[in-house]
Design a protein around this motif. Structure first.
Motif, PDB file in Angstrom:
ATOM      1  N   ASP A  27      30.511  51.014  52.952  1.00  0.00           N
ATOM      2  CA  ASP A  27      30.223  49.988  51.925  1.00  0.00           C
ATOM      3  C   ASP A  27      29.780  48.644  52.480  1.00  0.00           C
ATOM      4  N   PHE A  32      29.202  43.398  48.478  1.00  0.00           N
ATOM      5  CA  PHE A  32      30.476  42.958  49.063  1.00  0.00           C
ATOM      6  C   PHE A  32      30.312  41.791  50.028  1.00  0.00           C
ATOM      7  N   PHE A  38      29.439  41.858  43.733  1.00  0.00           N
ATOM      8  CA  PHE A  38      30.717  42.295  43.160  1.00  0.00           C
ATOM      9  C   PHE A  38      31.907  41.572  43.806  1.00  0.00           C
ATOM     10  N   LEU A  42      34.941  38.914  41.959  1.00  0.00           N
ATOM     11  CA  LEU A  42      36.398  39.106  41.950  1.00  0.00           C
ATOM     12  C   LEU A  42      37.141  37.866  42.440  1.00  0.00           C
ATOM     13  N   GLU A  75      29.641  52.068  47.553  1.00  0.00           N
ATOM     14  CA  GLU A  75      30.394  52.153  46.300  1.00  0.00           C
ATOM     15  C   GLU A  75      29.492  51.676  45.169  1.00  0.00           C
ATOM     16  N   LYS A 135      36.943  54.294  45.591  1.00  0.00           N
ATOM     17  CA  LYS A 135      37.227  53.581  46.834  1.00  0.00           C
ATOM     18  C   LYS A 135      37.151  54.521  48.030  1.00  0.00           C
ATOM     19  N   VAL A 160      33.893  47.845  55.071  1.00  0.00           N
ATOM     20  CA  VAL A 160      34.721  46.946  54.251  1.00  0.00           C
ATOM     21  C   VAL A 160      35.140  47.640  52.959  1.00  0.00           C
ATOM     22  N   THR A 161      36.300  47.202  52.412  1.00  0.00           N
ATOM     23  CA  THR A 161      37.248  46.295  53.044  1.00  0.00           C
ATOM     24  C   THR A 161      38.381  47.131  53.656  1.00  0.00           C
ATOM     25  N   GLU A 163      41.653  47.088  53.646  1.00  0.00           N
ATOM     26  CA  GLU A 163      42.823  47.597  52.908  1.00  0.00           C
ATOM     27  C   GLU A 163      42.443  48.355  51.635  1.00  0.00           C
ATOM     28  N   CYS A 165      38.641  50.214  50.612  1.00  0.00           N
ATOM     29  CA  CYS A 165      37.852  51.441  50.810  1.00  0.00           C
ATOM     30  C   CYS A 165      38.047  52.084  52.183  1.00  0.00           C
ATOM     31  N   TYR A 190      38.777  40.347  52.770  1.00  0.00           N
ATOM     32  CA  TYR A 190      38.729  38.991  52.214  1.00  0.00           C
ATOM     33  C   TYR A 190      40.047  38.253  52.476  1.00  0.00           C
TER      34      TYR A 190
HETATM   35  N1  TIU Z   1      34.493  48.865  49.372  1.00  0.00           N
HETATM   36  C1  TIU Z   1      35.631  48.337  48.929  1.00  0.00           C
HETATM   37  O1  TIU Z   1      36.559  48.077  49.691  1.00  0.00           O
HETATM   38  N2  TIU Z   1      35.694  48.054  47.569  1.00  0.00           N
HETATM   39  C2  TIU Z   1      36.425  46.991  47.041  1.00  0.00           C
HETATM   40  O2  TIU Z   1      36.421  46.797  45.833  1.00  0.00           O
HETATM   41  N3  TIU Z   1      37.111  46.216  47.922  1.00  0.00           N
HETATM   42  C3  TIU Z   1      37.774  45.047  47.646  1.00  0.00           C
HETATM   43  O3  TIU Z   1      38.462  44.549  48.545  1.00  0.00           O
HETATM   44  N4  TIU Z   1      37.632  44.461  46.465  1.00  0.00           N
END
Ligand code: TIU
Length: 238
Positions: A27, A32, A38, A42, A75, A135, A160-161, A163, A165, A190
């Motif tokens: 991803d 991201f 996206f 968030l 994703e 994910k 990424v990320t 914790e 995906c 993040y």
């Molecule tokens: N690719 C992935 O990790 N999707 C997410 O939505 N990650 C977030 O940390 N938001």
């Protein structure tokens, strides 16, 4: 290059051979990593993910040179959102929702500019791209079939990320019998605290669902050492 490469890793060295190992790049999409996508909707500071790009570019180059199978994931959802669970669509209070029109195109929608992989890591001819609605890379995709078809038993996982995906994919892989190495400087979050703890979680308890190593160790294992110069020969023939 030796058939079997062994790299220093936590909790123990990780041994693999190139023919049965895939580099998985999860991803690394504009959605991201860039403002307007996206991740930013968030409420995240997307600049935090940029530090992944230089080491991952180096690892990708080394994997390509070694002839390793490279699999990218993205994703995202179909334009009619038929593959997006209502719970995912309605969750939280983002500034824009999946499918809304943003500056990079519709948020997290396949075919949009923001959904595609950043220029620096763009797939090249022969590399596989897996579009996934969730994910994890296995859910709702052909990822598992691709691994079997290519005789892959070990994964080197980046992207990424950390914790979300990356973890979901590594946990899914572990349950299916794959051995996965997470590359500490080629995954990003993040949340700096989640990055640190997310990596610890993988390797704790004797490697409860994987291994962790940095990209320099893997690149050193993949790159043939330069031939030693012969001290008895003059440096210049002429
Ligand atoms: N690719 C992935 O990790 N999707 C997410 O939505 N990650 C977030 O940390 N938001």
């Amino acid at each position: 290059m030796p058939d079997i490469v062994s790299v220093p890793a936590r909790p123990a060295p990780f041994a693999f051979d190139v023919a049965s190992t895939a580099l998985v790049v999860i991803d690394m999409q504009r959605d991201f990593l860039l403002p307007g996508g996206f991740g930013e909707t968030l409420g995240n500071d997307v600049a935090l993910l940029q530090k992944v790009v230089p080491p991952l570019t180096g690892l990708l180059e080394a994997a390509r040179s070694a002839g390793m199978l490279v699999i990218h994931t993205r994703e995202g959802h179909l334009p009619d959102l038929s593959d997006c669970p209502p719970a995912k669509l309605s969750r939280g209070a983002p500034s824009m929702r999946i499918g809304d029109q943003g500056t990079l195109g519709r948020i997290l929608i396949r075919g949009e500019y923001g959904h595609d992989i950043i220029d620096e890591l763009a797939p090249i001819e022969g590399e596989i791209v897996i579009d996934k609605p969730g994910k994890g890379a296995f859910y709702g995709t052909t990822f598992g079939d691709v691994l079997v078809e290519n005789g892959i038993t070990r994964l080197i996982v980046t992207g990424v990320t950390t914790e979300v995906c990356v973890h979901t994919t590594v946990r899914e892989a572990n349950d299916r019998g794959y051995e996965a190495l997470v590359v500490s400087d080629c995954v990003g979050s993040y949340f700096p605290e989640f990055q640190r703890v997310g990596l610890e979680m993988v390797a704790a308890q004797g490697g409860i669902f994987g291994w962790v190593a940095d990209s320099a160790s893997i690149i050193a294992g993949l790159t043939p050492a330069p031939l030693e110069s012969d001290p008895h020969q003059p440096a210049f023939a002429g």
